[in-house]
Design an enzyme around this catalytic site. Structure first.
Site, PDB file in Angstrom:
ATOM      1  N   LYS A  24     -60.417   2.930   0.462  1.00  0.00           N
ATOM      2  CA  LYS A  24     -60.791   1.578   0.045  1.00  0.00           C
ATOM      3  C   LYS A  24     -61.729   0.883   1.018  1.00  0.00           C
ATOM      4  O   LYS A  24     -62.563   0.069   0.626  1.00  0.00           O
ATOM      5  CB  LYS A  24     -59.534   0.729  -0.161  1.00  0.00           C
TER       6      LYS A  24
ATOM      7  N   GLU B 164     -58.573  -8.833  -5.426  1.00  0.00           N
ATOM      8  CA  GLU B 164     -57.344  -8.503  -6.124  1.00  0.00           C
ATOM      9  C   GLU B 164     -56.806  -7.232  -5.492  1.00  0.00           C
ATOM     10  O   GLU B 164     -57.553  -6.469  -4.892  1.00  0.00           O
ATOM     11  CB  GLU B 164     -57.623  -8.261  -7.613  1.00  0.00           C
TER      12      GLU B 164
ATOM     13  N   SER C 155     -57.123  10.611  -1.215  1.00  0.00           N
ATOM     14  CA  SER C 155     -57.710   9.270  -1.061  1.00  0.00           C
ATOM     15  C   SER C 155     -56.946   8.336  -0.135  1.00  0.00           C
ATOM     16  O   SER C 155     -57.504   7.381   0.384  1.00  0.00           O
ATOM     17  CB  SER C 155     -57.856   8.619  -2.438  1.00  0.00           C
TER      18      SER C 155
END
Lengths: 296, 374
Positions: free
Chosen positions: B67, B89, B356
C-alpha cells in the site's frame, strides 16, 4: 408523450425548425410550470422526498399532500444503497426505504398513481447504478410512460451522460445536471448546454443536509450561471426554513428543500400523520415564496 | 468533478516531470525500502510439486504491505497541489496505516475513514494509525466496511475540497485514481520483471495476485501486459463460497455496474443496489473492482480464480510452516490459488506470486477462526 425521435443533420433546416416549434408546443410539465411561474414572478418550490420512506403507499399520500400544499415540482428520490452525495438525513431515509425491496418499476407505478390525479411535475432524483441495471432505454421509456418529467442522476457527470441523455431525450424527459460553487466557467457552459428543464445549482460544497447559513457569494454565483443559460435555475442543498427559501427567491427560479422535509417526515412517528406534516411544512415554505414574489 | 479535473491535470503534469519521478523513486528506496526481494520459495515449490514459485516480497515494505508505494506517490502529488489535509478510506487498515505514515512523514493533517465493523476486526491497525497521529473516523452507515468508508470519504472530500486531498488506496474510484494508483503500484511488476530475467533468464509463465479493489494485482500485472506469453491470474475472495452469496468476488459473482465513479464489475442485486460482501480478509471486502482489471478480464488477458476463507487460513499455515513467512490474509488468497496453478505446471516453468502484505495484523482474526484465544 413523444416517441423516440432522431434528428438527422441532413434534414432541411425548415423541417428542423418546424420540429423545434413542435417541441415547444409539446413542452413538458416542467417547462410549462416554470413559464407559468415566471409570468407571476414567483419562485418555484421543489420539495424532495425519498420514494418508499417509510413505504410506497405513504409516499403517494405525501406526494399528494405536497401537491395540494403548493409544491411546483416534486423531486422523488430513488433510494440507493450508497448515496455518496447525501448527508445523514437522506442516507437514513434511503436506508429505511431499502428495508423493503423497493424497485424502479414499483416507483413508476407510484408516479402513475400520482399522475392520475395531479399535474405537478415529477423529477426522479437518484444514482446511476439502479437506472443502468434496469436498462437505460427501459428506464426512460417506463419513467416517461408513468408520467415522470425529468431525471437527475447525481453521480453522472455530463461527459459520461450521452447514453442516458439519448434515451431521456427520446422519451421527452428533461435530464437535469448539477453545478456547484467549484464549477468553473467551462463547466458551467458544458452543463448549460447539456441540461434540459432547469439547472440545479448546489448552494454549498458538500452533501445534502439542512444548514444554518449560506455563503454570501451564492447570489453572485447564480448570476454567473444565468449569464450562460436561459434555463431556469434551481438552488438546493441546505435550504431548511421559509426565511432561507424567501432569500433564495430573490435570485433563483426554484428553491429545492430536501433534508429538512425528510427530517420532518422521519420525526413524525404516526405514519398516518406523515403526509399531513409534510404538507403543512411545504405550505409554509410556499407562503414565504409567494410573499417574496409580492414584495419584489 | 472540478476536484477530479484539478487532480487529473496535476497528475498529468507530475507524471511527465522527471523531478517528480526522481523524488518518488528516492522515497521508495530510502523510506519504503525498495527494491523488495523476488524470493525463490524453494520448500513451497517442493511441497506443491510443479512450477518454481517466486514470491514478490511486498510484505517487506515499510508498514508491511504494498500500500505504501501508492501513498508515497500520492502524498508527493498532494504536496505539489498545496493541500494541507489528507483523507483516506481503509478496510483492513493497511492503506490507512500507509496513509497515516506518509502524512506524518510530510507533516500533513490526516483523517482516516474506517467502517465500524473493520475497526473492530483490525484493532491493531487502528492503534497504529492513531500512534502515527491520524484521526480515525468510525463509519456507521451501511455495512460498516470499506465501501461505506469510501462513501464517507467522498462526502468529506466534496465538502472540504479546497483544502483536502483524497488519497484513494486502490485502483477503484473515479478517474484518474485507477490509472494513478496503477502507475504508482507498477513498481512491483517492473522490479519483478527485471528480477526474474536476472534470476531465470526468462519471463515467468504465470503471475498470481489477490484481487480486492485490485491495486496489488494491477501493480504486478501491468508491466507484463504486453508480454503475451505471461499468463495472469487474479484471485478473488470467495468468503464462505461464491454460491452462498457471502463473498467478495466482484468479477466472478457480480455484474457490470457503476460504483464510486467507475464502471466495472459490481456485486449488486437485480435492482442495482450494492450488496454486502464478506471475506475474512478485510482488505478484500469491497463490492467493486478496478475498471481496468474488469477490462483485462473481458479481453481475456487476465484469468480469475477464487479462494475461500478456509483456503486462505490453510495457505497462511502452509507458508508459515514451509517458508517461515506469515502472509496477510489477503495475500494468503493468492498463495492458496498458486498451490493449484503450480501443480499443473512443470518444474521448468515459473510462477510469481505477489506476497502483498505480512500477516501480523491478522493474528487476532486467524486465532479467532482457529478457535485459539490470544
Amino acid at each position: 408523450m413523444s416517441g423516440p425521435q432522431s434528428y438527422s443533420r441532413n434534414v432541411v433546416s425548415s423541417l428542423a425548425m418546424l420540429k423545434r416549434e413542435q417541441k415547444l408546443q409539446t413542452m413538458n410539465r416542467i417547462g410549462k410550470k416554470f413559464t407559468e411561474l415566471k409570468q407571476r414572478g414567483e419562485t418555484a418550490l421543489i420539495p424532495f422526498i425519498t420514494a418508499g420512506d417509510p413505504d410506497l403507499d405513504i409516499t403517494l399520500e405525501i406526494m399528494k399532500a405536497l401537491a395540494e400544499a403548493g409544491a411546483d415540482c416534486i423531486e422523488l428520490g430513488i433510494p440507493f444503497s450508497d448515496p455518496t452525495a447525501d448527508g445523514p438525513t437522506i442516507q437514513r431515509s434511503s436506508e429505511r426505504a431499502l428495508k423493503r425491496p423497493v424497485s424502479l418499476p414499483a416507483i413508476f407505478r407510484l408516479v402513475k398513481r400520482f399522475r392520475a390525479s395531479f399535474d405537478v411535475p415529477v423529477v426522479l432524483f437518484g444514482y446511476y447504478n439502479p437506472f443502468f441495471r434496469l436498462g437505460l432505454e427501459k428506464f426512460a421509456r417506463e419513467a416517461a410512460h408513468a408520467g415522470a418529467d425529468g431525471v437527475l442522476c447525481v453521480d453522472l457527470p455530463p461527459e459520461e451522460s450521452a447514453e442516458l441523455k439519448h434515451w431521456t431525450d427520446a422519451f421527452g424527459l428533461d435530464l437535469i445536471f448539477l453545478l456547484s460553487p467549484t464549477s468553473d466557467a467551462k463547466r458551467i457552459q458544458q452543463v448549460a448546454r447539456a441540461s434540459r428543464g432547469f439547472i440545479y445549482y448546489v448552494s454549498v460544497t458538500g452533501v445534502t443536509g439542512a444548514r444554518r447559513s449560506f455563503d454570501d457569494q451564492l447570489r453572485a454565483q447564480v448570476a454567473r450561471v444565468r449569464r450562460e443559460s436561459s434555463l431556469p435555475i434551481g438552488v438546493g442543498f441546505g435550504i431548511s426554513t421559509p426565511e432561507q427559501a424567501a432569500w433564495i427567491a430573490g435570485f433563483a427560479d426554484a428553491a429545492v428543500v430536501g433534508s429538512a422535509l425528510v427530517e420532518r417526515i422521519e420525526k413524525t412517528q404516526d405514519r398516518k400523520k406523515k403526509a399531513k406534516q409534510a404538507g403543512a411544512f411545504v405550505a409554509q415554505l410556499k407562503r414565504a415564496l409567494r410573499q417574496a414574489a409580492r414584495l419584489a | 468533478m472540478p476536484a477530479l479535473a484539478e487532480l487529473e491535470a496535476a497528475y498529468a503534469k507530475a507524471r511527465r516531470d522527471p523531478s517528480f519521478r526522481k523524488e518518488f523513486k528516492s522515497y521508495l528506496r530510502e523510506y519504503v525500502g525498495r527494491e523488495t526481494p523476488l524470493y525463490f520459495a524453494e520448500r513451497l515449490t517442493r511441497q506443491i510439486g510443479g512450477a518454481k514459485i517466486y514470491l514478490k516480497r511486498e510484505d517487506l515494505c515499510h508498514t508491511g504491505a504494498h500500500k505504501i508505494n501508492n501513498t508515497i506517490g500520492q502524498i508527493l502529488l498532494a504536496r505539489r497541489m498545496g493541500k494541507q489535509r489528507i483523507i483516506a478510506e481503509t478496510g483492513a487498515g493497511q492503506h490507512g496505516v500507509a496513509t497515516a505514515t506518509v502524512a506524518a512523514r510530510f507533516g500533513l493533517t490526516c483523517e482516516i475513514f474506517m467502517g465500524k465493523e473493520d475497526i473492530r476486526r483490525q484493532a491493531l491497525n487502528v492503534f497504529r494509525m492513531k500512534l502515527l497521529g491520524a484521526k480515525v473516523r468510525a463509519v456507521e452507515a451501511g455495512s460498516q466496511t470499506l465501501k461505506d468508508a469510501m462513501n464517507e470519504a467522498l462526502r468529506d472530500w466534496v465538502t472540504n475540497v479546497r483544502s483536502t486531498y483524497y488519497l484513494i488506496g486502490s485502483v477503484a474510484g473515479p478517474h484518474p485514481y485507477p490509472m494513478m494508483v496503477r502507475d504508482f503500484q507498477s513498481v512491483i511488476g517492473a522490479e519483478a520483471r527485471r528480477q526474474i530475467l536476472k534470476k531465470e533468464g526468462r519471463l515467468p509463465d504465470y503471475l498470481v495476485a489477490c484481487v480486492g479493489g485490485g491495486s496489488n494485482s494491477m501493480g504486478l500485472f501491468y508491466p507484463f501486459v504486453r508480454d503475451r506469453g505471461v499468463k495472469m491470474l487474479g484471485v478473488e475472495a470467495a468468503g464462505h463460497g461464491i454460491p452462498t452469496g457471502k463473498h467478495s468476488a466482484s468479477i466472478q459473482g457480480g455484474a457490470v455496474g457503476i460504483l464510486h465513479g467507475s464502471k466495472s464489475y459490481v456485486l449488486q442485486n437485480d435492482r442495482g443496489q450494492i450488496t454486502e460482501t464478506h471475506s475474512i480478509a478485510a482488505g478484500l471486502d469491497y463490492p467493486g473492482v478496478g475498471p481496468e482489471l474488469s477490462y483485462l478480464r473481458d479481453s481475456g488477458r487476465v484469468e480469475f480464480a477464487s479462494a475461500t476463507d478456509r483456503d486462505a487460513i490453510a495457505a497462511i499455515k502452509l507458508l508459515a510452516e514451509v517458508e517461515g513467512i506469515i502472509p496477510a490474509l489477503e495475500s494468503a488468497h493468492a498463495i492458496a490459488a498458486v498451490a493449484k496453478v503450480a501443480r499443473r505446471l512443470t518444474s521448468r516453468q515459473v510462477v510469481i506470486v505477489n506476497l502483498s502484505g505480512r500477516g501480523d495484523k491478522d493474528m487476532m482474526t486467524v486465532g479467532e477462526y482457529l478457535g485459539v484465544k490470544l
